[in-house]
Design a protein around this motif. Sequence first.
Motif, PDB file in Angstrom:
ATOM      1  N   PRO A  60     -18.768  24.369  11.305  1.00  0.00           N
ATOM      2  CA  PRO A  60     -18.663  22.957  11.989  1.00  0.00           C
ATOM      3  C   PRO A  60     -19.414  22.787  13.362  1.00  0.00           C
ATOM      4  O   PRO A  60     -20.036  22.056  13.688  1.00  0.00           O
ATOM      5  CB  PRO A  60     -17.156  22.966  12.403  1.00  0.00           C
ATOM      6  CG  PRO A  60     -16.595  23.684  11.188  1.00  0.00           C
ATOM      7  CD  PRO A  60     -17.583  24.668  10.987  1.00  0.00           C
ATOM      8  N   ALA A  89     -23.063  21.669  12.721  1.00  0.00           N
ATOM      9  CA  ALA A  89     -23.235  20.331  12.209  1.00  0.00           C
ATOM     10  C   ALA A  89     -23.891  19.615  12.887  1.00  0.00           C
ATOM     11  O   ALA A  89     -24.649  18.490  12.731  1.00  0.00           O
ATOM     12  CB  ALA A  89     -21.907  19.891  11.825  1.00  0.00           C
ATOM     13  N   HIS A 126     -25.093  21.907   4.840  1.00  0.00           N
ATOM     14  CA  HIS A 126     -24.370  20.352   5.237  1.00  0.00           C
ATOM     15  C   HIS A 126     -23.802  19.910   4.084  1.00  0.00           C
ATOM     16  O   HIS A 126     -22.809  19.179   4.497  1.00  0.00           O
ATOM     17  CB  HIS A 126     -25.603  19.545   5.514  1.00  0.00           C
ATOM     18  CG  HIS A 126     -26.292  19.638   6.674  1.00  0.00           C
ATOM     19  ND1 HIS A 126     -25.737  19.151   7.724  1.00  0.00           N
ATOM     20  CD2 HIS A 126     -27.507  20.207   7.165  1.00  0.00           C
ATOM     21  CE1 HIS A 126     -26.624  19.402   8.826  1.00  0.00           C
ATOM     22  NE2 HIS A 126     -27.509  19.912   8.399  1.00  0.00           N
ATOM     23  N   PHE A 163     -20.125  21.394   5.040  1.00  0.00           N
ATOM     24  CA  PHE A 163     -19.729  21.040   6.502  1.00  0.00           C
ATOM     25  C   PHE A 163     -18.474  20.210   6.118  1.00  0.00           C
ATOM     26  O   PHE A 163     -17.512  20.666   6.431  1.00  0.00           O
ATOM     27  CB  PHE A 163     -20.654  20.255   7.030  1.00  0.00           C
ATOM     28  CG  PHE A 163     -20.056  19.793   8.248  1.00  0.00           C
ATOM     29  CD1 PHE A 163     -19.585  20.176   9.192  1.00  0.00           C
ATOM     30  CD2 PHE A 163     -19.971  18.243   8.177  1.00  0.00           C
ATOM     31  CE1 PHE A 163     -18.950  19.679  10.389  1.00  0.00           C
ATOM     32  CE2 PHE A 163     -19.486  17.743   9.272  1.00  0.00           C
ATOM     33  CZ  PHE A 163     -18.815  18.311  10.261  1.00  0.00           C
ATOM     34  N   ILE A 165     -15.052  21.201   7.986  1.00  0.00           N
ATOM     35  CA  ILE A 165     -14.447  20.519   9.045  1.00  0.00           C
ATOM     36  C   ILE A 165     -12.885  19.957   8.678  1.00  0.00           C
ATOM     37  O   ILE A 165     -11.877  19.862   9.515  1.00  0.00           O
ATOM     38  CB  ILE A 165     -15.555  19.346   9.536  1.00  0.00           C
ATOM     39  CG1 ILE A 165     -15.020  18.668  10.857  1.00  0.00           C
ATOM     40  CG2 ILE A 165     -15.363  18.265   8.581  1.00  0.00           C
ATOM     41  CD1 ILE A 165     -15.237  19.551  12.301  1.00  0.00           C
ATOM     42  N   LYS A 196     -10.573  22.617   9.214  1.00  0.00           N
ATOM     43  CA  LYS A 196     -10.323  22.742  10.491  1.00  0.00           C
ATOM     44  C   LYS A 196      -9.540  21.553  11.092  1.00  0.00           C
ATOM     45  O   LYS A 196      -8.615  22.012  11.917  1.00  0.00           O
ATOM     46  CB  LYS A 196     -11.703  22.821  11.314  1.00  0.00           C
ATOM     47  CG  LYS A 196     -11.592  23.061  12.885  1.00  0.00           C
ATOM     48  CD  LYS A 196     -13.242  22.872  13.430  1.00  0.00           C
ATOM     49  CE  LYS A 196     -13.120  22.436  14.897  1.00  0.00           C
ATOM     50  NZ  LYS A 196     -12.566  21.180  15.439  1.00  0.00           N
ATOM     51  N   ASN A 197      -9.768  20.436  11.008  1.00  0.00           N
ATOM     52  CA  ASN A 197      -9.205  19.236  11.375  1.00  0.00           C
ATOM     53  C   ASN A 197      -7.587  19.267  10.768  1.00  0.00           C
ATOM     54  O   ASN A 197      -6.526  19.130  11.721  1.00  0.00           O
ATOM     55  CB  ASN A 197      -9.710  18.039  10.964  1.00  0.00           C
ATOM     56  CG  ASN A 197     -10.993  17.972  11.719  1.00  0.00           C
ATOM     57  OD1 ASN A 197     -11.226  18.512  12.761  1.00  0.00           O
ATOM     58  ND2 ASN A 197     -11.730  17.072  11.228  1.00  0.00           N
TER      59      ASN A 197
END
Length: 132
Positions: A43, A46, A101, A104, A108, A111-112
Amino acid sequence: MATTTAAQRRDQAKRDYDAFLEQCPTRQLLSRLTDKWVALVIPALADGPQRHSELAARIAGVSQKMLTQTLRTLERDGLVTRTVTASVPVRVDYELTPLGHELFPVMIAIKNWAETHMERVFEARAQFDARP
């Protein structure tokens, strides 16, 4: 010798790579992708190319050695490229490859999800730890 179609080769690949099987090479890749530093480096890259020092400043707590190892591993797996620009001092940038990519959005999202649900995880841990 029979020729195979692209669809047959894709079907065979799906059978060949099954992470539930002990000897499947995707297990090694999954192990790498679930590393906390990988989950943060992907991330962090990115937004575009970054220098080692920029990544180190953005990812609190990562040592220079661990960041270097993580970047090398990601480069070996085709997820990150390393570009050296001749200057004084030499400039080295890291960026996601097209394959990186593609990864990604998954990274993410994890992570979120972790950031969004941390309070619930703390509550679950407290309830578990309070059990007799």
